[in-house]
Design an enzyme around this catalytic site. Structure first.
Site, PDB file in Angstrom:
ATOM      1  CB  ALA A  23      -4.086   0.299  -0.193  1.00  0.00           C
ATOM      2  CD  GLN A 731      -0.315  -9.169   1.936  1.00  0.00           C
ATOM      3  OE1 GLN A 731       0.488 -10.113   1.771  1.00  0.00           O
ATOM      4  NE2 GLN A 731      -1.255  -9.249   2.669  1.00  0.00           N
ATOM      5  CD  GLU A 732      -2.036  -3.385  -1.055  1.00  0.00           C
ATOM      6  OE1 GLU A 732      -3.247  -3.625  -0.866  1.00  0.00           O
ATOM      7  OE2 GLU A 732      -1.432  -2.716  -0.064  1.00  0.00           O
ATOM      8  CB  SER A 733      -4.281  -6.868  -6.264  1.00  0.00           C
ATOM      9  OG  SER A 733      -3.107  -6.935  -7.001  1.00  0.00           O
TER      10      SER A 733
END
Length: 865
Positions: A23, A731-733
């Protein structure tokens, strides 16, 4: 054949049971399949760190990596994969969770095995379980063990924001253990708590106890500074000056040091004494360039007021040895022929620009131009003021400044570069059409200018940003026709050929892409065209020719998405569901570190004597900063750790060896996002084209593997590769447990509240609350389940699953309906959302890197560099 992929994406092409979370998009996760699972246990909600705001995913950099923000939010201790101690414990899962030795005292009770379990809980973010176990240890009949549990419990409360419980528990510890091994750390933590609450008397009491008890004095400066502040507030000037001096000598964050130094200067009286004071401060060893520059400029200002021109000029000559970009300060020396306000302003502006103080540079250069609009240095002042504005993210103002430079100095040799920068600023300011027009017009009017091909290439980017595909294609044709030998022609050829491929004119596409062979494999930009030319040959049954082209694509830019993809197509690795990991041994890590340090020493031209010093004699290692960070972490003072880290990063972000030291120490204390951030900045300023072509040890710092136990467990449960899951989390966080996007996506795997609640319900988490998303165990469990479900929903296809994770399953279904050929590479290339396309490509690269680093066999020395 190309280098082995060690399973590759092929492992994901089998139908798999459940899903992960991707996300990163502001849209978050937009659809939710029904799944089943076990209920979670109840937990105490963690408190987000004060700086726990997550930056939106940044744009791609020259290395093809998403650039970490300099300001990384604080988060609880997380182990990295790079072991910096001699511990025999699994270095990939546990190294760096706590310092190898206690900074503020020796704690015999800490040898109890239960404390190692506490450390494990804390490293995995299981704060409630850590607190429960600590409360059990409090009843231990061994006083030392029970006492240490009390201290660790208080420190745990403190690091997680529960200041009230922390204060109560730490007070209990110091009352029962007035001279215990952890008492100095506890007293310091209590002092900081009292100070933050404005309780000056209590703060002074605790600081004095700390000073009496500490053995290493790593944090003396904080105590001295606060005691100086208290003395100053009561009018005790002599004591305040003495303590401020002590604080500066011991080492204090620059924001506090500047205040202390200024107060001391104000009490010295004679200008000569003040100038000598600033001179002593600027001459300290290990000082970062910006701080040193600050004091030199203060000296120069005092001497300027005294009319001592020759000494002022000597100081500006000194600036040349301080600045990390000496060339930009040459004008400050050559034009400072007399000490007058206007020339001094130009020199000061140039000096501030060189030292990275961009707001001051904008102000001083602007003042110089106001006084000397046609002065001898007006051209440089206009150009450099544009640079300073650009560095300050004032893109509209920077574009206007560059336009002023070009208009007023049309024959200056920097005009072409100014046009490129103006175009970049216009695009950043949301005016891509204006940027394309500017760049294209300049290239047409100055076809022989060396920057003309780049101007056309940048104009293509701007048109693509403006969704003008036809215009971008036409410009690509023009670029390749006019500049066939330019490095930018290879990329233009890919865009031009892609237009034919989209029309199903495969012969035309192949004809255009064939022209790229003259660049292969030396031009990295040739990789996309070579990949797709290979796919056309593969489709035609010319497998040998296809493999040769894939090999050329790999050699063109190892580590790039297109290169990794070409390597995987050449290897044609069969699918596998074996997800065994390879953990480097301490001996392997030591060897990798040694090879990395040799590479770093050669690149930065380290002297023979410095090669044997800690961190190769890094400037930051000559200060007390690293010891302060370790000691603050030991005391549980996360906010202070974050502040020290951020100021150190800002001060040394152009110093490779200091970045290495900072990354390593942040890894030691378990702060993965900060360690990664410093390591990535080191990579960015290094000669390595990208991470994969850098030493393996640096790759491990840029691609750490925190939460390995949780990731492996969740991945095994849901039938996915743990290395895909860790790639997604990166990638997300960027492994920040308190990541919080502008769309309110939360945690490691970035769930928006509504989706998280629905998924938790479907998994049987009856006691789930939104604050649970800050827990790694919960976030990882949800992410693994969601990713697995998306992979299953899209027939085991990871490309489609990742795209759905970012943009939603509905969008993916729509894109598939427009892709009758069902070509996976075509699907990715044609994703209409640039964010989603880059998202999928990034995770593909990350996944390849993680397989290289953490899947057997272990990488050999230099394999990735």
């Amino acid at each position: 054949m190309l280098p082995s992929q060690r399973n590759g994406w092929g492992v994901l092409l089998l139908p798999i049971a459940l899903t992960i979370v991707l996300a990163c998009s502001p849209r978050g996760i937009t659809s939710l399949p029904a799944t089943n699972g076990q209920p979670s246990t109840s937990r105490t909600s963690p408190v987000p760190s004060p700086s726990g705001q997550f930056q939106e995913p940044p744009q791609e950099s020259r290395t093809g990596e998403p650039t970490p923000e300099a300001a990384v939010p604080a988060n609880p201790a997380v182990p990295n994969a790079v072991n910096s101690s001699s511990s025999s414990e699994n270095p990939a899962s546990r190294s760096g969770a706590v310092p190898a030795t206690n900074v503020l005292g020796t704690t015999p009770g800490a040898t109890d095995a239960r404390f190692a379990k506490v450390d494990r809980y804390l490293a995995d973010g299981e704060v409630d379980q850590a607190e429960t176990l600590l409360k059990q240890i409090l009843a231990d009949p061994n006083h030392e063990i029970a006492a240490h549990a009390t201290f660790v419990l208080g420190r745990t409360y403190l690091s997680n924001g529960d200041t009230s419980s922390a204060q109560t528990t730490l007070n209990q510890y110091v009352s029962a253990n007035p001279t215990g091994p952890d008492t100095a750390a506890a007293e310091f933590a209590l002092a900081r708590l009292s100070d933050q609450k404005g309780a000056s008397a209590d703060a002074a009491k605790h600081y004095r106890r700390y000073l009496d008890l500490t053995k290493d004095h790593a944090l003396d400066s904080y105590a001295d500074y606060t005691l100086a502040e208290i003395a100053r507030s009561t009018g005790d000037t002599s004591t305040a000056v003495k303590l401020y001096r002590q604080a500066i000598t011991a080492g204090i964050p620059t924001s506090l040091e500047f205040q202390a130094a200024g107060y001391v200067a104000s009490k010295l009286g004679r200008p000569a004494d003040v100038e000598a004071w600033y001179a002593s401060l600027s001459d300290r060893p290990g000082l970062d360039p910006t701080t040193r520059m600050h004091y030199v400029l203060l000296q120069a200002d005092l001497l300027k007021q005294a009319g001592q021109a020759s000494q002022v000029q000597a100081l500006y000559q000194k600036i040349l040895t301080i600045s990390t970009s000496a060339a930009t300060t040459n004008a400050a020396i050559s034009t400072l022929t007399s000490v007058n306000q206007s020339s001094a302003n130009f020199a000061l502006g140039e000096a501030y620009l060189a030292s990275g103080q961009y707001e001051q540079a904008v102000a001083f250069l602007g003042d110089y131009l106001d006084r000397n609009p046609a002065g001898a240095n007006a051209a440089t002042a206009r150009y450099d003021r544009g640079v300073a504005l650009m560095k300050s993210d004032a893109f509209a103002g920077a574009a206007a400044q560059f336009d002023s430079f070009v208009t007023k100095h049309p024959t200056d040799k920097r005009v072409g570069q100014a046009i490129l920068l103006e175009g970049q600023c216009l695009s950043q300011a949301g005016q891509p059409v204006d940027a394309a027009t500017l760049l294209q017009t300049y290239a047409q009017q100055h076809p022989s200018d060396p920057v003309a091909p780049q101007a056309l290439s940048n104009a293509i980017d701007a048109l693509e940003q403006a969704k003008d595909t036809a215009g971008a294609t036409a410009l690509a044709q023009q670029l390749e026709s006019l500049y066939p030998t330019s490095p930018y022609a290879a990329r233009a050829a890919f865009i031009e050929g892609w237009a034919d491929y989209e029309k199903l004119d495969f012969v035309g596409a192949a004809s255009i892409w064939q022209t790229v062979l003259k660049y292969a494999p030396t031009n990295p930009a040739s990789a996309p065209a070579l990949l797709w030319l290979g796919k056309l040959q593969q489709k035609a049954g010319n497998l040998t020719a296809a493999e040769q082209l894939f090999t050329l694509a790999w050699k063109a830019d190892p580590g790039d998405y297109y290169a990794f993809r070409a390597r995987d197509l050449a290897n044609n690795t069969p699918p596998s569901n074996v997800y065994a990991l390879s953990v480097p041994s301490p001996e392997e890590l030591a060897r990798e570190r040694s090879d990395f340090e040799a590479w770093l020493a050669d690149w930065t031209k380290v002297s023979a004597s410095d090669r044997s010093r800690p961190y190769l004699g890094a400037a930051i290692a000559q200060t007390s900063i690293l010891n302060r960070i370790r000691a603050l972490a030991e005391a549980g003072l996360s906010t202070d750790v974050q502040n020290e880290y951020q100021q150190a990063f800002n001060a040394y972000n152009n110093d490779p060896r200091s970045l290495y030291a900072l990354a390593d120490v942040m890894n030691q204390i378990g702060w993965t996002p900060q360690s990664l951030n410093a390591a990535y900045q080191l990579l960015m300023i290094s000669p390595a084209p990208n991470a994969f072509q850098s030493p393996v040890f640096l790759q491990r710092m840029v691609y750490p593997f925190p939460y390995q136990d949780l990731i492996e467990s969740a991945s095994q449960k849901d039938g996915i590769d743990p290395l895909l899951l860790v790639s997604l989390i990166r990638q997300e966080s960027m492994f920040n447990t308190h990541a919080h996007s502008s769309a309110n996506a939360i945690g490691l795997t970035q769930f928006v509240p509504s989706t998280a609640q629905d998924l938790a319900t479907s998994l049987g988490m009856t006691s789930f609350t939104l604050s649970d998303l800050y827990y790694p165990s919960v976030s990882i469990q949800l992410g693994a389940a969601y990713l697995s479900s998306q992979i299953k929903a899209f027939g085991g296809n990871p490309f489609l699953a990742l795209a759905a994770y970012n943009a939603g399953a509905g969008n993916v279904d729509s894109w598939l309906s427009d892709n009758p050929r069902h070509d996976l590479d075509l699907f990715v290339q044609e994703i209409p959302f640039s964010e989603t396309r880059e998202y999928v490509q990034n995770i593909y690269r990350f996944y390849a890197e993680y397989q290289f680093l953490y899947r057997s066999p272990s990488p050999s020395v230099g394999e990735g560099g």
